[in-house]
Design an enzyme around this catalytic site. Structure first.
Site, PDB file in Angstrom:
ATOM      1  N   HIS A 269       0.483  -0.943  -0.136  1.00 19.62           N
ATOM      2  CA  HIS A 269       0.194   0.030   0.128  1.00 19.62           C
ATOM      3  C   HIS A 269       0.480   1.321   0.179  1.00 19.62           C
ATOM      4  O   HIS A 269       1.939   1.280  -0.489  1.00 19.62           O
ATOM      5  CB  HIS A 269      -1.049   0.191   1.351  1.00 19.62           C
ATOM      6  CG  HIS A 269      -1.520  -1.151   1.377  1.00 19.62           C
ATOM      7  ND1 HIS A 269      -2.731  -1.909   0.565  1.00 19.62           N
ATOM      8  CD2 HIS A 269      -1.726  -2.139   2.144  1.00 19.62           C
ATOM      9  CE1 HIS A 269      -3.017  -3.397   0.727  1.00 19.62           C
ATOM     10  NE2 HIS A 269      -2.455  -3.601   1.622  1.00 19.62           N
TER      11      HIS A 269
ATOM     12  N   GLU B 201      -1.940   0.456   8.244  1.00 18.83           N
ATOM     13  CA  GLU B 201      -1.104  -1.057   7.241  1.00 18.83           C
ATOM     14  C   GLU B 201      -0.019  -0.484   6.736  1.00 18.83           C
ATOM     15  O   GLU B 201       1.324  -0.902   6.725  1.00 18.83           O
ATOM     16  CB  GLU B 201      -1.258  -1.741   6.288  1.00 18.83           C
ATOM     17  CG  GLU B 201      -0.984  -2.919   5.765  1.00 18.83           C
ATOM     18  CD  GLU B 201      -1.929  -4.150   4.854  1.00 18.83           C
ATOM     19  OE1 GLU B 201      -1.676  -4.565   3.902  1.00 18.83           O
ATOM     20  OE2 GLU B 201      -3.176  -3.413   5.144  1.00 18.83           O
TER      21      GLU B 201
ATOM     22  N   HIS C 185       2.688  -6.814   4.010  1.00 19.34           N
ATOM     23  CA  HIS C 185       2.003  -6.539   4.527  1.00 19.34           C
ATOM     24  C   HIS C 185       1.177  -7.094   6.382  1.00 19.34           C
ATOM     25  O   HIS C 185       2.125  -7.684   6.420  1.00 19.34           O
ATOM     26  CB  HIS C 185       0.572  -7.442   3.763  1.00 19.34           C
ATOM     27  CG  HIS C 185       0.999  -6.819   1.948  1.00 19.34           C
ATOM     28  ND1 HIS C 185      -0.258  -6.056   1.447  1.00 19.34           N
ATOM     29  CD2 HIS C 185       1.771  -7.542   1.153  1.00 19.34           C
ATOM     30  CE1 HIS C 185       0.257  -5.664   0.224  1.00 19.34           C
ATOM     31  NE2 HIS C 185       1.514  -6.738   0.010  1.00 19.34           N
TER      32      HIS C 185
ATOM     33  N   GLU D 135       1.917 -12.036   4.790  1.00 17.97           N
ATOM     34  CA  GLU D 135       0.715 -10.838   5.610  1.00 17.97           C
ATOM     35  C   GLU D 135       1.454 -11.408   7.099  1.00 17.97           C
ATOM     36  O   GLU D 135       0.898 -12.759   8.320  1.00 17.97           O
ATOM     37  CB  GLU D 135      -0.365 -11.753   5.844  1.00 17.97           C
ATOM     38  CG  GLU D 135      -1.390 -11.833   4.203  1.00 17.97           C
ATOM     39  CD  GLU D 135      -1.588 -10.457   4.665  1.00 17.97           C
ATOM     40  OE1 GLU D 135      -1.800  -9.744   5.446  1.00 17.97           O
ATOM     41  OE2 GLU D 135      -2.321  -9.691   3.343  1.00 17.97           O
TER      42      GLU D 135
END
Length: 281
Positions: free
Chosen positions: A76, A114, A169, A245
């Site tokens: 992101h 995040e 992430h 993740e």
């Protein structure tokens, strides 16, 4: 007696020539490394010493992974939310699919985003690897920009001819009790790099994070691994690539860990150690 002396003289001269020639046959000096203070040279060696001390073993800070290239992809970006049109435009995602250029990511219940977590962890991982002589390339240089799009992130790894690509992430599951990390890889593979190299990278990252004290996910994937066919960054990669993740930002315990600098360092240390282990294997 004179004849004896004349016979000995050529032998002494030959011996002297042999000793002089040793310096030309000495092994080349090792590649420059951290300087180590030399032992002090004394002008008057002990009269009783007749042997030459062995040379000191050269030291180096190079690791087996030095010289390798790693691409770190912090998920992101901080400016995505303010540019919906740009991040929502469709881009190639592999396997004949398209996906939005990027997304805003998730956050903890307290609002820690995040994108900030992934950027901070990536910087910490990168510093650790750079200190070991590994070349690090980032898919984004700050946490205030937009994108880049997921297809461009994959292209950065391909163009760098990366030995490993790791996308960082954190998840945002609202499932009660959902916690733990998982490592995603492209499956079924679309090229050779997505086969054994990527699955091996995924396994090394999973194993290293687990031995570093992180629990595998109890709600997605299996045994800490997740085979995915829908992630553009993995589908479009021609280099060994995985997506980590790190945990669930909506889980209170994991959110507290991600929010703290010490916690982020723990994640970074585990990921960096995993990458080093993979590169050295």
């Amino acid at each position: 007696m004179v004849a004896v002396r004349r016979a000995i003289a050529p032998l002494l001269l030959a011996g002297a020539l042999l000793l002089t020639g040793c310096s030309d046959d000495a092994p080349a000096a090792p590649a420059p490394g951290p300087s180590t203070p030399s032992a002090p040279v004394t002008s008057s060696p002990s009269p009783s010493s007749t042997s030459v001390a062995p040379p000191a073993t050269p030291t180096t800070s190079a690791t087996p992974a030095a010289g390798k290239v790693v691409v770190l992809d912090p998920g992101h970006n901080g400016g995505n939310a303010a540019h919906p049109a740009e991040i929502n435009r469709p881009v190639p995602a592999g396997r004949g699919q398209t996906k939005p250029c990027n997304t805003t990511g998730t956050s903890t219940d307290a609002g820690y985003p995040e994108h900030a977590f992934t950027f901070d962890v990536a910087q910490r991982v990168g510093k650790s690897l750079s200190d070991k002589g590994i070349r690090v390339v980032y898919t984004r240089q700050n946490d205030s920009g937009v994108g880049p799009c997921v297809d461009r992130r994959a292209a950065i790894g391909n163009e760098a001819d990366a030995d490993a690509v790791v996308s960082i992430h954190a998840d945002g599951s609202t499932t009660a009790g959902a916690n733990g990390f998982h490592v995603a890889y492209s499956s079924p593979p679309l090229n050779a790099a997505q086969g054994e190299p990527s699955t091996k990278l995924a396994q090394v990252v999973r194993d290293t994070m687990r031995t570093s004290g992180f629990s595998t996910s109890n709600y997605i994937g299996g045994n800490g691994l997740s085979a995915r066919s829908d992630l553009a960054g993995l589908n479009l990669s021609t280099r060994p690539a995985v997506l980590v993740e790190c945990g669930n930002m909506r889980n209170a315990a994991e959110a507290a860990r991600m929010t703290s600098a010490d916690g982020r360092q723990q994640y970074a240390s585990a990921i960096a150690a995993a990458i080093e282990a993979y590169l050295a294997s």
